[in-house]
Structure formats: C-alpha cells, structure tokens
Design a protein around this motif. Structure first.
Motif, mmCIF file in Angstrom:
data_model
loop_
_atom_site.group_PDB
_atom_site.id
_atom_site.type_symbol
_atom_site.label_atom_id
_atom_site.label_comp_id
_atom_site.label_asym_id
_atom_site.label_seq_id
_atom_site.Cartn_x
_atom_site.Cartn_y
_atom_site.Cartn_z
ATOM 1 N N LYS A 218 -8.927 9.353 -3.247
ATOM 2 C CA LYS A 218 -8.697 7.944 -3.692
ATOM 3 C C LYS A 218 -7.403 8.403 -3.913
ATOM 4 C CE LYS A 218 -11.251 4.134 -4.430
ATOM 5 N NZ LYS A 218 -12.204 3.052 -5.487
ATOM 6 N N SER A 219 -6.483 9.169 -3.282
ATOM 7 C CA SER A 219 -4.848 9.127 -4.340
ATOM 8 C C SER A 219 -4.322 8.471 -2.721
ATOM 9 C CB SER A 219 -4.582 10.610 -4.032
ATOM 10 O OG SER A 219 -3.531 10.687 -4.203
ATOM 11 N N PHE A 220 -4.135 6.481 -3.172
ATOM 12 C CA PHE A 220 -3.630 5.906 -2.923
ATOM 13 C C PHE A 220 -3.684 4.889 -3.905
ATOM 14 C CE2 PHE A 220 -7.956 4.678 -1.750
ATOM 15 C CZ PHE A 220 -7.553 3.059 -2.324
ATOM 16 N N CYS A 221 -2.671 3.414 -4.074
ATOM 17 C CA CYS A 221 -2.287 2.361 -4.615
ATOM 18 C C CYS A 221 -2.520 0.937 -3.878
ATOM 19 C CB CYS A 221 -1.584 2.623 -5.634
ATOM 20 S SG CYS A 221 0.021 2.156 -5.463
ATOM 21 N N ARG A 222 -2.780 -0.098 -4.772
ATOM 22 C CA ARG A 222 -2.378 -0.955 -3.398
ATOM 23 C C ARG A 222 -1.817 -1.989 -4.919
ATOM 24 N NH1 ARG A 222 -6.718 -3.684 -1.251
ATOM 25 N NH2 ARG A 222 -7.811 -2.676 -3.281
ATOM 26 N N PHE B 248 -2.707 7.732 -7.437
ATOM 27 C CA PHE B 248 -1.992 8.179 -6.334
ATOM 28 C C PHE B 248 -0.397 7.710 -7.763
ATOM 29 C CE2 PHE B 248 1.468 7.060 -4.061
ATOM 30 C CZ PHE B 248 2.208 8.052 -3.350
ATOM 31 N N GLU B 249 0.160 8.490 -7.638
ATOM 32 C CA GLU B 249 0.925 8.770 -8.338
ATOM 33 C C GLU B 249 2.485 8.562 -7.678
ATOM 34 O OE1 GLU B 249 1.244 7.791 -11.901
ATOM 35 O OE2 GLU B 249 -0.578 7.276 -12.188
ATOM 36 N N CYS B 250 3.837 7.589 -7.956
ATOM 37 C CA CYS B 250 4.891 8.015 -8.170
ATOM 38 C C CYS B 250 5.922 7.167 -8.516
ATOM 39 C CB CYS B 250 4.912 6.742 -6.275
ATOM 40 S SG CYS B 250 4.494 5.008 -6.762
ATOM 41 N N PHE C 276 -4.891 13.184 4.197
ATOM 42 C CA PHE C 276 -6.001 12.433 3.549
ATOM 43 C C PHE C 276 -6.723 12.444 2.029
ATOM 44 C CE2 PHE C 276 -6.837 14.100 8.621
ATOM 45 C CZ PHE C 276 -7.050 12.991 9.054
ATOM 46 N N SER C 277 -5.346 12.419 1.833
ATOM 47 C CA SER C 277 -5.746 12.187 0.177
ATOM 48 C C SER C 277 -6.187 10.835 -0.388
ATOM 49 C CB SER C 277 -5.143 13.326 -0.718
ATOM 50 O OG SER C 277 -4.715 14.145 -0.203
ATOM 51 N N TYR D 33 0.746 -1.020 0.258
ATOM 52 C CA TYR D 33 0.083 -0.518 0.436
ATOM 53 C C TYR D 33 1.388 1.068 -0.038
ATOM 54 C CZ TYR D 33 -3.221 4.022 1.650
ATOM 55 O OH TYR D 33 -3.883 4.646 1.934
ATOM 56 N N LEU D 34 0.560 2.365 -1.168
ATOM 57 C CA LEU D 34 1.282 2.967 -0.782
ATOM 58 C C LEU D 34 0.445 4.928 -1.118
ATOM 59 C CD1 LEU D 34 3.845 2.267 -3.648
ATOM 60 C CD2 LEU D 34 4.853 2.952 -1.197
ATOM 61 N N ASP D 35 0.747 6.132 -0.508
ATOM 62 C CA ASP D 35 -0.251 7.246 -0.553
ATOM 63 C C ASP D 35 1.676 8.252 0.158
ATOM 64 O OD1 ASP D 35 0.262 7.107 2.191
ATOM 65 O OD2 ASP D 35 -2.192 6.681 2.109
ATOM 66 N N ASP D 36 -0.012 9.277 -0.238
ATOM 67 C CA ASP D 36 0.825 10.490 0.238
ATOM 68 C C ASP D 36 1.683 10.070 1.884
ATOM 69 O OD1 ASP D 36 -0.151 11.463 1.946
ATOM 70 O OD2 ASP D 36 -0.690 13.084 0.706
#
Length: 899
Positions: A812-816, A837-839, A806-807, A799-802
């Motif tokens: 829904k700014s995250f990725c799994r 989410f972009e990274c 609370f984005s 799981y990744l987010d910033d």
C-alpha cells in the motif's frame, strides 16, 4: 524491402480478383445461419431447477428433437449470465478459459409466478427479473419491471450439435452425405472439421436503445453501423496490412462486447466466444413492423436495437451487464475480465520505434538526438532485424555485439529498450530454443498430429501453443536474465504477428483444423492466441524481477481481458489524413471495450507523411494513452528533428506538453486499474444524458477534466468544437478564455493550435518544468490549475507511487490526494487512509481560471505552521489568478485562501 513487398502483396487481391480475406458470404456457418429457418425452440418449464448459482432448464428444438441445457446465473454486480450447451454432447464443447478472472458471485433466484406460458424469476430484492417464455422460447431481462433485453427475441437461436467423425482413422477422408458441412474450401485451402459443423448463434433485442458501440477492432466510426447495408462485423484476428477504412473486416484483435447507451441507461452484452464470430446490428425505429406480435407492437413506442451473434464453434456464453450508468458498466466489465494493468510510469512517456534501427551506433545516435533537440522520450524500440536471422531471444552479432552494454547506456540516462518477440519459431534444429520447444511439446500440430509448419519472417516456422499452461510457463522462463542472453532488467517486450500471422496460411493465419493442447481445434480458440502470448510474456517479465517490477508488454493481437497484461496498438496504419482521423474512433472503441492502454502509430506505419500531417499526428497522439512513433523500413527516416526547425519545435511542444500532463495521465490509469474507467472517453461517458454527444467521435474526453479535439484535416484555418453541457463552462487551456457549454464553438487554428479545454468543476495537476524522461519528471514540482464551475466549485485528485514496482499493491505504498476548491479556498487533503508512500513532491504554482474579481491577498495555511501571504498575479483580460513559488508538500494538509 523484399520482405515488405511480400507482405504487401499477400494482402491484396490476386490476379484472379480473389480477395485474401473472406467476406461474411464466403463463410459457410454464416450462410447456414442467415439462410436457414428460424428454429422456434421450446423452453421446457417443467424441467426448471433452482440452484445456488441460479437456475437451469431444458430447451427443445421441435424439428430435430435436440435438447439443450439453459443455465441462468444472476451475479451480485448486476450481471446476468446466459449459458447454453448441449444437454448430452458426445464430448465437451470449448468453454473460453482464463478470460473471466474469477468465480462469479451468483445470487439465488426465486420464482415469482409461473404458468404454462412463462415463468418469472427474481433476484436482487426484486429489482431485477427474468421471464422465460415457453414457446417460442425467449428470455426477457427486466429492471424495475421494465424489459431491457430480450434474448432470442426473433428466434435466431442456433446450435449445431457435435458429431462423431465418420472414421476415426480417416479424420475426414470418408465424409457423410452432407460432406460440405465437414469440409470447407476457400481458395486453395481446405478446412476439415473434426466433429462436423458446430456453430452457435442467437439474437438479442435492446429495448429503447438507438446507439451501440464496441466490437473492436475495426477501422470504422465509434457508433456501430446498421449492417443491413453490407457485411456483418467480423471478429476474427487477422494480419491486415494497410487495412481499408470504414470496413467491418476483423483486424488484429477482438473484443466481443457491445455497449448500448441511452440517456437513462447503459448496458452491455458480452459474448464470450473465441471462435470466428459475426455480429449483425439492426436499428429499429419506434414504428411497429409488419409481422410483429401485438405484444411487440405495444413495445414499439420506443426504438430498439437488434444484435445477432453468430460463432463457428464453442457454446453460447452470453453475459448481460445492466449498468445502469457508464461508470457502473465499466466496473462490471472489469470485474468480469480484469482491470487495466497499472502501467509503469515510463510507458506513458514517448516511445521511438522504427523497422529497424540498424545497429548499436544508430540507436545511440537517435537517443542522443532527442537530448540534442530537447525532446523528452523514454523508450527506443528494435524490430525483427535486431535478431540473429529472425531467431527471437537472440541478437545480431554484427549489428548488436554488446546488447547489455547498449541497455546499460540507455539505463544510465533512465531510458528503456523494447525488443520484438513474435510467436513463430524458425525451424532450425541447430538452434537450442527450437529444439527445446520441439522436444517439450510446445508447438501447435496439424490435423495429422505432426508439428504444424507455416511461413513467416524467418521462413519456415513452427508456432508455439500458448493455449497450453505448460508452454506459457516455459516461454515465460525464456525471459529470465540467465536464459535470455544479452538482456537486462531495463529490457521490455513487444509481441507482434500474434494473430497468428502465417504468410502461406488461409487468410494469412493458422488453419482452423490445426490442433492445440487438449485436442482443441484452432477454430475453437483462434481469437485467444495473441491473448495467451501477451499473458505469457507479461508473466515472464514479472518472474524475471522476482515479482517486484511491473512489466510493459505491447501486443498487436488481443481479446477481452488483454488489458490485464499491458498495451495494444492499432497495427499497420498508413501515413494519410484519413488514417489519422480514424485513429480517434478506433481508440475510443478500444477504450469502451476495456482496452484502455491503446494507441496508433504516430505518422503512419507505411508511406511517408508530409510535415503538416506529422505535426498534427504528434499533437493528436500526445493526447492519447499509448504514444509511439513507428514506421516501416522502406519509409524515409522520420525522427522529429529531420524536417526543419519549425516542425521540430512543434513536435517538441506536443511531446513536452504530454510530459507535463503525465501526473494527470498516471492518476487516470490508477482509476482505470481500480474502477475500470478508461482514461480516454467518448463524450457521452461524461455527459450521459446529453444526446448530442452520442454520435461524436472526432473529439474525446481525457478523464473527466479535459476535452480534446485534435486537428485531423489538412490546411484548416478553423475547427468546430462541440462543448457539451448547457450548464457547464469550459476553459481554453492555452488562452484561459471561458466558454459556455451546450454549443459548438468555431475556433481559429494555426499549425500550432491544439484545441483542448478544461472542464469547469475540475482541478488538474501538471508537472512544472522540463524533463528528458519520466524519471526526471518525478523530481519536478507540480502546477495546479483550478477551473471552477458556475457555482465556483472544483475538485480533482492526484495519485502518486514509485512508478515502477508492485509496492502500491503489496505494501500500500502510494498516496492519493484530493484538491477541493470552494468559497475561494483550495484545500489539499488525503483521499484515502492507511497509505504509506513518502515523497518530496511539492506544489510550486497555482492557477485559478475564471476568477471574476481581483483578489486583495492570497493566504497560505499549512497545518502546524504560521500563515503566509503569497505573491500573485491577476490577468483581468482572462480573469486568471497565478500564484508562484509556493513550495507546498503534496503529502501535507494545507489550504490556499483567496481574499
């Protein structure tokens, strides 16, 4: 030092041998219930009424002719709520607010059959039933025609009705004949009960269960002990300095949840009551007992656990969670009381704290020391001495003349500052915060209606009434950047002494006859006090950021639902091996009861650890959710580099390995936030049918992939590690050696050894490389370790987010990402849809454990790109394949084929 001595002396027996804290035998309502007769109530079945929310009917006490109202509410998440109140009370009894997070979605009951003896009610398409027996009243909960729980099985139902005061003006000065019921004395303290005795209680039998857990916080083993050999478990939040071990005295927080487990079922009993509560646990064998009815004797073919709850006030609000498995139960409880808050990433790093860092120069020197010795950390903490005369929300003008500058200095290195904020307010009419609280009606009052005063760190103090929404809103505003002078957005908060601790109060806490908003006595809501301060603080930090940033708040006192607001620690522990050992079951008990973000002070708060103990404590705590070194001000300084290079190197390794594992920890906290699964788990949670795991509490699972057995004894050369699951394989994370499950492994250890094993069938993501803090960690590539099961299959998730806003929730700014290993292929795919989410995170290294053949080649397939052949190494000694320099974006679909 004088303050510390005062605090220590206040918790030990005095010269007369009288202990500071009560035993169960010292408590009047406990004695009444335990010594009183079993009252065989009648269920008046002809009063049964079915409603949209379940059913209700009346209960009658034949001896007193008192009538009670029983409400039954089956919920759609396989939870049953049993609520018992007076039918016609003289005034409303206290119902715990704010803990259950929303309106329960109830199902309708239907009558299956009814007679003069009982009525059978059914819901959930007939899978579950409730049988209410007329006399003596008892209530059975059946799952698929099998009785799981019997409420009031041994006729322990007890309900003392409220009474009008003898005189509205005397408030207890003119007592009735049974005066002892209206006034209770302990040592020099007198407790006057405004409406007389009002205790409640009942028992439940859990059929087929011989292992029960929960009821934090107690310094005891994971499995609850039979209380027939001593005091009951007590749930009454208290400031217990250097608490005794293996006792059932209530400590800083209370979660009235019991979790029972057997191979085919996990269930919970949640007793929603915030007053002083005792719990007796009695394990019964499968043999019939003298005096049991033929029906009970027939059921005696299986073991049984009897649980007896006794509370001082309020009403009976009991929720039975039916599982059937550990994962379902954790989710059911989270749906009731709230999911663990997703912490900001920095809070999962290492925290450095001491009572107290002396001044700004001291803080900067400690901060620089971590960099100089290459030890990552994220947060440094300030205790009460940072304030101007113990006035919270202020700064000592000499020691901390430029607090915002200090925070900017730390923020420039991407680190944070945490300061303490206790619930007592110094009585000082010249201080604007005191005047605001006084004039705004924000203080708790005594029974005469005057502002209550007690003694704490500032001396004479008054205590904020956090049970008031009005007060909580005011307190939250105090954290605003314009209000809290010297604060910045990188400042976070620690709530301490919030049981509440009152040095000159009964049992060093607030008198039970103090009065809160709404006229409620403190006895009704004592265990909620810290919960409400925690809530107000977290809301204040969120408001400070205009709702954009996640807060971090640590609290010492807590209740069910505190997981929604932040983290908890186990309080004032001691620098000894015994306290290191007990920290493991204490944290497992908290985790089972929903308080997932928990930890214990590394090294022990009081006394001085020797170097070996300090190293072992760092190694253990690095594998636990909340990771903070903390010590009292009379102890020697113990920053990690003060004990010689060998000790520094070992601590550095433990902390660095913690940081490498943070991608996995963060993923686990996302699971806790969405599914209710705690990151730290007893073995039986992952191996629910393996009875050999049920009593293990010296080792634990980190998620489903890692098993840890920290070394908690001095000078050991070998430890025994139980590897569960006869069909499992386990891989030593340090040597990559493969071991079969279902056996106990004798493992040689040195002071550098930390026994950790990766479970076959798992894929684990780590950060590859070094970082000085979590912000740097987010820039590092990942290393993936595949541990195949005996069938050559493995799965894992990332799981990744910033990491801070609370984005993830609002946009829904995250990725799994899911990693699947099958037929010697590792696939990286999306684990969800619609994520934004972009990274630039990349996978740099792949390690595959337990590969039984040397590959001829490793081919990388990336969607839309040409296949590449990757260089690899294969160690035949441990059957390990390593592929480096991959540079594969996590957000891209790809696969790695081993040929």
């Amino acid at each position: 030092m004088a303050e510390v001595r005062q605090h220590v002396v206040s918790v030990i027996p005095d010269d007369e041998g009288k202990e500071k804290f009560k035993k169960s035998s010292d408590v009047a309502f406990y004695r009444r219930q335990m010594q009183g007769p079993n009252l065989q109530h009648r269920a008046l079945l002809d009063t049964l009424v079915l409603t949209e929310r379940g059913a209700r009917l009346e209960l009658l006490n034949p001896d007193t002719q008192t009538k009670l109202l029983l409400s039954l509410s089956p919920c759609k998440n396989d939870t049953v709520r049993i609520l018992i109140d007076e039918l016609q009370p003289i005034k409303a009894r206290y119902r715990v607010p704010d803990v259950i997070t929303g309106e329960l979605q109830c199902e309708q009951l239907r009558v299956v059959r009814q007679s003069k003896l009982c009525v059978f009610l059914s819901w959930s398409s007939g899978r579950h039933q409730i049988c209410v027996w007329h006399f003596p009243f008892r209530l059975e909960i059946l799952c698929e025609d099998k009785v799981m729980v019997t409420f009031n099985s041994r006729s322990k139902l007890w309900f003392e009705t409220l009474q009008d005061p003898p005189s509205s003006s005397s408030h207890g000065s003119e007592l009735p004949e049974d005066a002892s019921l209206w006034k209770e004395t302990f040592r020099q303290f007198v407790d006057v009960k405004a409406n007389g005795p009002s205790s409640v209680g009942s028992d439940l039998s859990l059929h087929g269960f011989s292992h029960v857990f929960g009821l934090p916080e107690h310094a005891d083993g994971l499995q609850l002990r039979d209380t027939g050999d001593g005091d009951a478990y007590r749930l009454f939040n208290l400031d217990v300095f250097a608490y005794d071990l293996h006792r059932r005295l209530g400590l800083y927080g209370s979660v009235p949840l019991i979790v029972a487990h057997k191979p085919d079922r996990t269930l919970g009993v949640f007793w929603l009551n915030a007053s002083e509560t005792f719990v007796n646990v009695h394990y019964r064998s499968a043999d019939p007992q003298d005096g049991e009815t033929p029906r009970l004797k027939r059921r005696r073919r299986e073991p049984q656990t009897d649980v007896h709850w006794l509370s001082e006030s309020g009403l009976i609000d009991c929720l039975v969670l039916l599982g059937p498995g550990p994962q379902q139960l954790f989710k059911q409880y989270a749906q009731l009381t709230g999911y663990q808050a997703l912490p900001p990433l920095f809070s999962l790093g290492y925290h450095q704290c001491r009572w107290n860092y002396d001044d700004e120069a001291d803080v900067k020197a400690v901060d620089a020391g971590f960099d100089r010795h290459d030890i990552p950390y994220d947060v440094i903490w300030l205790d009460i001495e940072h304030t101007d005369g113990k006035r919270y929300f202020t700064w000592d003008p000499v020691a901390f003349p430029d607090p915002s500058g200090l925070q900017r200095h730390l923020e420039g290195k991407k680190r944070k500052l945490v300061v303490i904020s206790d619930p007592h307010i110094k009585v000082d009419p010249d201080w604007s915060m005191y005047r605001e609280a006084r004039d705004g009606g924000h203080f708790v009052r005594n029974r005469e209606g005057e502002i209550y005063r007690g003694s704490c760190w500032p001396g004479e103090s008054s205590y904020l009434d956090f049970s008031s929404a009005h007060t909580r809103a005011w307190y939250s505003r105090c954290f605003g950047l314009g209000k809290y002078k010297g604060s910045t957005s990188s400042l976070f908060v620690w709530n301490d002494m919030n049981e509440p601790s009152v040095f000159d109060g009964p049992e060093q806490t607030m008198p039970k006859d103090a009065v809160h908003c709404g006229g409620w006595e403190h006895r009704d809501l004592h265990n909620l006090y810290g919960f409400y301060q925690h809530m107000a603080t977290a809301e204040g930090l969120v408001s400070r950021s205009a709702g954009l940033e996640r807060p971090f708040v640590l609290t010492r006192s807590f209740f069910a639902g505190s997981q929604r607001f932040g983290a908890v620690w186990t309080g004032d522990n001691v620098a000894s091996w015994e306290y290191l050992q007990i920290s493991v079951p204490m944290l497992l008990s908290l985790s089972v009861a929903g308080i997932a973000f928990c930890g214990a002070d590394v090294g022990g708060f009081v006394q001085d650890p020797d170097p070996e103990l300090l190293v072992r404590w760092y190694q253990a705590a690095a594998l636990q959710p909340f990771f903070r070194g903390h010590s009292a001000k009379e102890t020697k300084r113990r920053e990690p580099w003060l004990f010689g290079e060998e000790v520094t190197a070992r601590i550095r390794t433990a902390v660095q390995q913690r940081y490498c594992l943070l991608p996995y920890w963060y993923t686990l906290f996302h699971q806790a936030h969405t599914c209710g699964l705690p990151p730290l788990r007893p073995l039986w949670v992952e191996f629910p049918t393996d009875q050999s795991t049920f009593s293990v509490d010296n080792q634990f699972m980190i998620g489903g992939a890692l098993l840890a057995c920290p070394v908690t004894e001095a000078q050991v050369k070998e430890v025994k590690v139980f590897l569960p699951g006869s069909n499992e394989v386990w891989y030593d994370v340090h040597s990559a050696e493969e071991h079969k499950g279902g056996r106990t492994l004798s493992l040689p250890v040195t002071l550098d050894t930390v026994p950790v094993f990766q479970r076959g069938g798992s894929v684990l993501c780590r950060a590859a490389g070094g970082a000085s803090c979590t912000a740097d960690l987010q820039l590092l590539p990942l290393s993936i370790t595949v541990a195949p099961d005996p069938q050559g299959v493995a799965e894992g998730e990332l799981y990744l987010d910033d990491g801070h806003s609370f984005s993830y929730r609002d946009r829904k700014s995250f990725c799994r990402r899911r990693f699947s290993f099958l037929s010697d292929r590792l696939l990286c795919r999306a684990a969800g849809e619609g994520e934004t989410f972009e990274c630039d995170t990349v996978v740099h290294t792949l390690t595959v454990l337990g590969l039984k053949r040397k590959p001829s080649s490793v081919i990388v397939h990336v969607s839309g790109a040409k296949d590449l052949s990757a260089a690899f190494e294969f160690l035949e000694s441990c059957f390990t394949l390593t592929v480096k320099n991959l540079e594969l974006r996590v957000l891209t679909d790809w696969e790695i084929e081993i040929r």
